[in-house]
Design an enzyme around this catalytic site. Structure first.
Site, mmCIF file in Angstrom:
data_model
loop_
_atom_site.group_PDB
_atom_site.id
_atom_site.type_symbol
_atom_site.label_atom_id
_atom_site.label_comp_id
_atom_site.label_asym_id
_atom_site.label_seq_id
_atom_site.Cartn_x
_atom_site.Cartn_y
_atom_site.Cartn_z
ATOM 1 N N MET A 1 36.964 29.231 -1.314
ATOM 2 C CA MET A 1 36.008 30.140 -1.976
ATOM 3 C C MET A 1 35.971 31.484 -1.254
ATOM 4 O O MET A 1 35.980 31.546 -0.037
ATOM 5 C CB MET A 1 34.629 29.511 -1.988
ATOM 6 C CG MET A 1 34.572 28.387 -2.972
ATOM 7 S SD MET A 1 32.898 27.919 -3.356
ATOM 8 C CE MET A 1 33.253 26.555 -4.447
ATOM 9 N N ASP B 1 29.091 29.560 -3.244
ATOM 10 C CA ASP B 1 28.744 28.297 -2.587
ATOM 11 C C ASP B 1 29.203 28.229 -1.137
ATOM 12 O O ASP B 1 28.574 27.545 -0.320
ATOM 13 C CB ASP B 1 29.350 27.110 -3.359
ATOM 14 C CG ASP B 1 28.523 26.802 -4.591
ATOM 15 O OD1 ASP B 1 27.396 27.341 -4.702
ATOM 16 O OD2 ASP B 1 28.998 26.029 -5.437
ATOM 17 N N ASP C 1 37.600 32.781 7.604
ATOM 18 C CA ASP C 1 38.013 33.988 8.320
ATOM 19 C C ASP C 1 38.282 33.576 9.764
ATOM 20 O O ASP C 1 37.518 33.903 10.674
ATOM 21 C CB ASP C 1 36.924 35.054 8.210
ATOM 22 C CG ASP C 1 36.766 35.532 6.783
ATOM 23 O OD1 ASP C 1 37.747 36.019 6.210
ATOM 24 O OD2 ASP C 1 35.667 35.367 6.224
ATOM 25 N N HIS D 1 29.081 30.653 1.052
ATOM 26 C CA HIS D 1 28.012 31.260 1.862
ATOM 27 C C HIS D 1 26.790 30.341 1.927
ATOM 28 O O HIS D 1 26.167 30.214 2.984
ATOM 29 C CB HIS D 1 27.557 32.586 1.241
ATOM 30 C CG HIS D 1 28.597 33.653 1.225
ATOM 31 N ND1 HIS D 1 29.206 34.094 0.074
ATOM 32 C CD2 HIS D 1 29.137 34.379 2.231
ATOM 33 C CE1 HIS D 1 30.063 35.053 0.371
ATOM 34 N NE2 HIS D 1 30.052 35.250 1.662
ATOM 35 N N GLY E 1 27.209 39.930 1.131
ATOM 36 C CA GLY E 1 26.654 39.750 -0.208
ATOM 37 C C GLY E 1 27.670 39.212 -1.189
ATOM 38 O O GLY E 1 28.728 38.697 -0.801
ATOM 39 N N GLN F 1 34.521 48.320 8.343
ATOM 40 C CA GLN F 1 35.580 47.300 8.404
ATOM 41 C C GLN F 1 36.547 47.389 7.230
ATOM 42 O O GLN F 1 37.440 46.557 7.108
ATOM 43 C CB GLN F 1 34.980 45.902 8.539
ATOM 44 C CG GLN F 1 34.275 45.370 7.303
ATOM 45 C CD GLN F 1 33.583 44.035 7.596
ATOM 46 O OE1 GLN F 1 32.541 43.998 8.241
ATOM 47 N NE2 GLN F 1 34.162 42.946 7.132
ATOM 48 N N ARG G 1 34.878 29.345 8.807
ATOM 49 C CA ARG G 1 36.198 29.205 9.428
ATOM 50 C C ARG G 1 37.292 29.770 8.532
ATOM 51 O O ARG G 1 38.445 29.842 8.923
ATOM 52 C CB ARG G 1 36.507 27.726 9.699
ATOM 53 C CG ARG G 1 35.508 27.058 10.576
ATOM 54 C CD ARG G 1 35.886 25.612 10.819
ATOM 55 N NE ARG G 1 36.635 25.502 12.040
ATOM 56 C CZ ARG G 1 36.081 25.335 13.238
ATOM 57 N NH1 ARG G 1 34.776 25.234 13.351
ATOM 58 N NH2 ARG G 1 36.820 25.252 14.306
ATOM 59 N N ARG H 1 36.362 37.608 -3.172
ATOM 60 C CA ARG H 1 37.486 38.313 -3.811
ATOM 61 C C ARG H 1 38.147 37.479 -4.903
ATOM 62 O O ARG H 1 38.934 38.015 -5.683
ATOM 63 C CB ARG H 1 38.503 38.759 -2.763
ATOM 64 C CG ARG H 1 37.928 39.862 -1.867
ATOM 65 C CD ARG H 1 38.968 40.596 -1.056
ATOM 66 N NE ARG H 1 38.411 41.794 -0.466
ATOM 67 C CZ ARG H 1 38.049 41.933 0.817
ATOM 68 N NH1 ARG H 1 38.202 40.939 1.662
ATOM 69 N NH2 ARG H 1 37.541 43.071 1.258
ATOM 70 N N LEU I 1 27.308 36.543 -3.001
ATOM 71 C CA LEU I 1 27.367 35.228 -2.352
ATOM 72 C C LEU I 1 27.803 34.129 -3.314
ATOM 73 O O LEU I 1 27.499 34.171 -4.507
ATOM 74 C CB LEU I 1 25.986 34.912 -1.763
ATOM 75 C CG LEU I 1 25.462 35.985 -0.801
ATOM 76 C CD1 LEU I 1 24.079 35.609 -0.287
ATOM 77 C CD2 LEU I 1 26.411 36.207 0.362
HETATM 78 O O1 PAF Z 1 32.691 37.823 6.935
HETATM 79 C C1 PAF Z 1 32.010 38.752 6.487
HETATM 80 O O2 PAF Z 1 31.404 38.681 5.410
HETATM 81 C C2 PAF Z 1 31.911 40.044 7.298
HETATM 82 O O3 PAF Z 1 33.110 40.336 7.936
HETATM 83 C C3 PAF Z 1 30.734 40.048 8.295
HETATM 84 C C4 PAF Z 1 30.906 38.984 9.383
HETATM 85 C C5 PAF Z 1 29.430 39.816 7.562
HETATM 86 C C6 PAF Z 1 30.653 41.398 9.004
HETATM 87 O O4 PAF Z 1 30.456 42.439 8.100
#
Ligand code: PAF
Length: 282
Positions: free
Chosen positions: A187, A36, A153, A38, A32, A62, A151, A190, A34
């Site tokens: 982008m 651009d 992440d 995403h 969430g 996580q 990419r 955070r 979100l």
């Molecule tokens: O990249 C993210 O936003 C999160 O790590 C994910 C892949 C949705 C898992 O919670």
């Protein structure tokens, strides 16, 4: 009108209906808040499938104990509007109890070895176990044909590719290009923690990655490039966690060998931790 689904039975019924119609389904997992970046994942997903579901779930497993789980921005209405405008058909919005019916502490955990332990994994112990755990659940819940991840992440994408192959999920994983602001800043949800001067400063990360690429392409030794990048980031006001060059599988490349590489940086600026990367040919 985008459909918001909050119950697993309703999700399964919707996807089953699409399957009966012979439609290909894509999943875009998100937490969430979100932006651009995403929405570009959703647009890419549309080019690979007939129907697109985005999941929005801030995944507690996580986040480390001192990380920003409680403060992580939650903006469900703006997310739904943006997803609809990007061409998303449905948003999967599970509760923590739906995602973890036995509770977060008693959940079955999925752990991807080796690739989870280095870089981000070393600085955020358990982070990728949480990612692998929730992504496995999302895959089982939605059962998509295709899943799209950014990419930006880079290591997360590597963990997910390993997971999909090792657990034989019948899902095509697609990595989407990083979306950058005009300054070069990647982008990220955070980025909103950054003050206006910090935001300008943050663009230095991309410039540092470019300098690492140029030095590697000029044949400078990897160790020297990494040390210089570290110094450059520290001089620009960052607290770097790492600034490294790796092979695409994140293993340490031998000096003097060419090939595909990725430069990766994680650095803190004030209270914000930023990550970015740049793939190139050396
Ligand atoms: O990249 C993210 O936003 C999160 O790590 C994910 C892949 C949705 C898992 O919670």
């Amino acid at each position: 009108m985008i459909e918001t689904v909050t119950e697993l039975a309703a999700l399964r019924a919707r996807v089953a209906q699409w399957r009966r119609e012979g439609l290909r389904v894509a999943l875009v997992p998100t937490m969430g808040n979100l932006h651009d970046g995403h929405f570009s994942l959703v647009r890419l997903a549309r080019t690979h499938a007939d129907r697109v579901i985005a999941s929005v779930f801030v995944n507690p497993t996580q986040f480390g104990p001192n990380e920003d789980f409680a403060q992580y921005p939650r903006t469900p209405e703006a997310d739904a509007h943006g997803l609809e405008a990007a061409g998303c058909d449905a948003v999967w919005l599970p509760s923590v109890a739906t995602m973890y019916p036995y509770g977060v502490e008693a959940t079955v955990r999925v752990q991807v070895p080796a690739v989870s332990e280095t870089l981000e994994g070393a600085h955020r112990p358990g982070h990728f176990d949480g990612v692998a755990t929730v992504v496995s659940r999302l895959f089982n819940q939605v059962q998509p044909d295709v899943a799209v991840f950014g990419r930006k992440d880079y290591q997360q994408l590597a963990v997910i590719r390993y997971l999909v192959r090792d657990l034989a999920f019948p899902i095509e994983v697609i990595g989407a290009d990083i979306v950058r602001e005009g300054s070069g800043l990647a982008m990220s949800s955070r980025n909103q923690y950054l003050s206006a001067p910090e935001r300008e400063q943050a663009a230095q990360i991309h410039r540092c990655l470019q300098a690492m690429r140029e030095a590697a392409q000029a044949g400078r030794p990897r160790g020297a490039i990494e040390a210089e990048a570290h110094e450059r980031l520290a001089a620009a006001g960052f607290v770097p966690d790492y600034a490294v060059i790796r092979g695409l599988d994140l293993t340490v490349p031998a000096d003097g060998e060419g090939g595909a590489r990725v430069a990766l940086i994680a650095a803190r600026l004030g209270r914000t931790r930023l990550i970015d990367n740049l793939e190139f040919e050396a």
